[in-house]
Enzyme design. Structure first.
Site, PDB file in Angstrom:
ATOM      1  N   SER A 207       0.929  -1.016   0.073  1.00 31.22           N
ATOM      2  CA  SER A 207       0.020   0.173   0.102  1.00 31.22           C
ATOM      3  C   SER A 207       0.843   1.140   0.111  1.00 31.22           C
ATOM      4  O   SER A 207       1.966   1.189  -0.390  1.00 31.22           O
ATOM      5  CB  SER A 207      -0.903  -0.008   1.314  1.00 31.22           C
ATOM      6  N   ASN A 208       0.215   2.527   0.516  1.00 30.95           N
ATOM      7  CA  ASN A 208       1.271   3.588   0.342  1.00 30.95           C
ATOM      8  C   ASN A 208       0.574   4.347   1.552  1.00 30.95           C
ATOM      9  O   ASN A 208      -0.471   4.110   1.974  1.00 30.95           O
ATOM     10  CB  ASN A 208       1.216   4.200  -0.953  1.00 30.95           C
ATOM     11  N   ARG A 209       1.536   5.691   1.582  1.00 33.27           N
ATOM     12  CA  ARG A 209       0.760   6.475   2.708  1.00 33.27           C
ATOM     13  C   ARG A 209      -0.063   7.388   2.747  1.00 33.27           C
ATOM     14  O   ARG A 209      -0.605   8.281   3.471  1.00 33.27           O
ATOM     15  CB  ARG A 209       2.085   7.520   2.994  1.00 33.27           C
ATOM     16  N   SER A 210      -1.222   7.368   1.713  1.00 31.12           N
ATOM     17  CA  SER A 210      -2.143   8.223   1.358  1.00 31.12           C
ATOM     18  C   SER A 210      -3.165   8.066   2.492  1.00 31.12           C
ATOM     19  O   SER A 210      -3.538   6.836   2.897  1.00 31.12           O
ATOM     20  CB  SER A 210      -2.862   7.817   0.149  1.00 31.12           C
ATOM     21  N   ALA A 274      -4.846   7.279  -4.530  1.00 32.80           N
ATOM     22  CA  ALA A 274      -3.063   6.904  -4.671  1.00 32.80           C
ATOM     23  C   ALA A 274      -3.212   5.310  -5.097  1.00 32.80           C
ATOM     24  O   ALA A 274      -3.069   4.507  -4.203  1.00 32.80           O
ATOM     25  CB  ALA A 274      -2.435   7.192  -3.497  1.00 32.80           C
TER      26      ALA A 274
END
Ligand code: C5P
Length: 403
Positions: A207-210, A274
């Site tokens: 995943s990512n930091r969004s 994102a």
């Protein structure tokens, strides 16, 4: 957004009165005509001359000004909105009692315009039962109160009592003014937000930091401006804004499916999500065990939801986002073309106060015609308004055809 709107700004005797200068600047920058009225004690804290220069309008104080005969009636009648910021405990009491012994209190009795007040005082005063009762009486009369914020106070104490920040006040002004004429009424807006999660096994994912904050702010403002809003959201900690239909998804594939179902019915599409660019080629059915040696994970690209959209309409406005760490304008412009967008919001996520998981953002807006506008750092909510405003403007100018 406020072009053609007349705002009457009352300033009363509080140490926060100097902040009225910033407010005048924000409101005039948004296109409003601001008429300032000062109470006698406000003169002790802020200069009428400075307010006159900032607003470009005469600053009034007296009921008995031979130059401005009947100013209280004229100003009361012409105002689209009355804002009193800061409003002191004393002036709140005067309003509650319906007194009319100076220009500001008199015109408040004469006006039919919606009224907003932004109190500022020391925390003991804000908590006093007399102030609490006066505030609840004013609320019952339909006056909107922009609650003071918590923080260091002029007395040196910490607590609730600081004048709300100018952005919060400006947003409250916009919301109140547009209640009757929402700029997005009749629009069907589709927004995606947050990250996606691409499963590796039953307990792990990529995943990512969004945080989803930008997309949720857009959904909230679009709904307040009268649009019918669907928010397709990856996993976030945020609650859906009221009046917004939220469809919760996890993976890029789920987001794509929900997006394609809603795409054709939408007049404006804003893709803030994102979306993970890669996902594991396969998801392990059971939790992957440690083997004591190096492991590699085979990844494949996810579908580019925006780029591959098929069921769009010609009259649809499409907005994308580009979170970059280098060559901001060049990379974002490439995406604008490849993804056939009307507008792209480009942000350099390495800047402090921009990008993932913060309350503010610093962006460039790039339109299909090519010009890039740099915006200053601002709250994601205020930025949401700017993006929607710029998107609507595109409808009114003919677009150059795509190369
Ligand atoms: O190419 P990049 O990921 O930087 O593009 C960003 C824009 O494209 C964003 O609006 C994002 O929501 C969208 N996007 C997408 N599908 C992907 C990746 C990004 O729709 N798989």
């Amino acid at each position: 957004m406020l072009a053609g709107k007349k705002i009457l700004l009352g300033v009363t005797g509080s140490i926060a009165a100097y902040k009225s200068l910033h407010l005048v600047r924000e409101l005039t920058k948004a296109g409003a005509c601001v008429n300032v009225v000062l109470t006698a004690t406000a003169h002790e804290f802020v200069s009428p001359l400075t307010l006159k220069v900032f607003s470009g309008q005469p600053v009034l104080s007296s009921l008995f000004d031979p130059e401005n005969d009947m100013a209280h009636l004229r100003l009361a009648e012409e105002a689209d909105l009355v804002l009193i910021a800061p409003v002191s405990a004393h002036f709140i009491a005067k309003m509650a009692a319906g007194l009319a012994d100076d220009l500001l209190s008199t015109l408040l009795l004469a006006t039919k315009a919606p009224t907003l007040i932004a109190p500022a005082m020391d925390l003991g005063m804000w908590d006093h039962p007399a102030v609490r009762e006066n505030i609840s009486l004013l609320k019952k009369r339909g006056i909107q109160v922009i609650e003071p914020e918590s923080g260091p106070l002029a007395s040196g104490k910490e607590g609730v009592g600081r004048l709300a920040c100018e952005q919060t006040i400006t947003e409250a002004v916009m919301t109140l003014l547009f209640e009757n004429h929402p700029p997005l009424s009749g629009e069907v807006v589709l927004i995606t937000a947050g990250p996606t999660e691409e499963a590796i096994d039953p307990v792990r994912f990529i995943s990512n930091r969004s945080s989803g904050k930008m997309g949720y702010a857009l959904a909230e403002v679009a709904s307040q401006w009268g649009a019918d809003v669907t928010l397709i959201s990856g996993p976030t900690q945020l609650s859906p804004p009221s009046g917004v239909e939220r469809i919760s998804v996890r993976s890029a594939a789920e987001m794509e499916k929900a997006f394609n179902l809603k795409l054709y019915a939408s007049s404006i599409v804003i893709m803030t999500a994102a979306v993970s660019d890669y996902r594991p080629v396969s998801t392990a059915k059971q939790k992957i065990k440690k083997t004591g040696s190096v492991r590699t994970l085979d990844l494949e690209e996810t579908p580019d939801i925006l780029e591959t959209r098929a069921l769009g309409r010609d009259d649809q406005l499409v907005v994308g986002f580009a979170a970059e760490t280098e060559n901001l304008i060049e990379n974002a412009t490439k995406k604008l073309k490849n993804k056939r967008l009307d507008l792209i919001v480009a942000n350099d996520v390495t800047l402090e106060g921009a990008g993932f998981d913060v309350e503010t953002n610093i962006v460039h807006l790039i339109k299909r015609a090519g010009e890039a506008t740099a915006l200053p750092k601002m709250s994601k909510r205020l930025l949401a308004g700017k993006i929607l405003e710029e998107t609507l403007k595109i409808r009114t100018i003919p677009l150059p055809s795509l190369p």
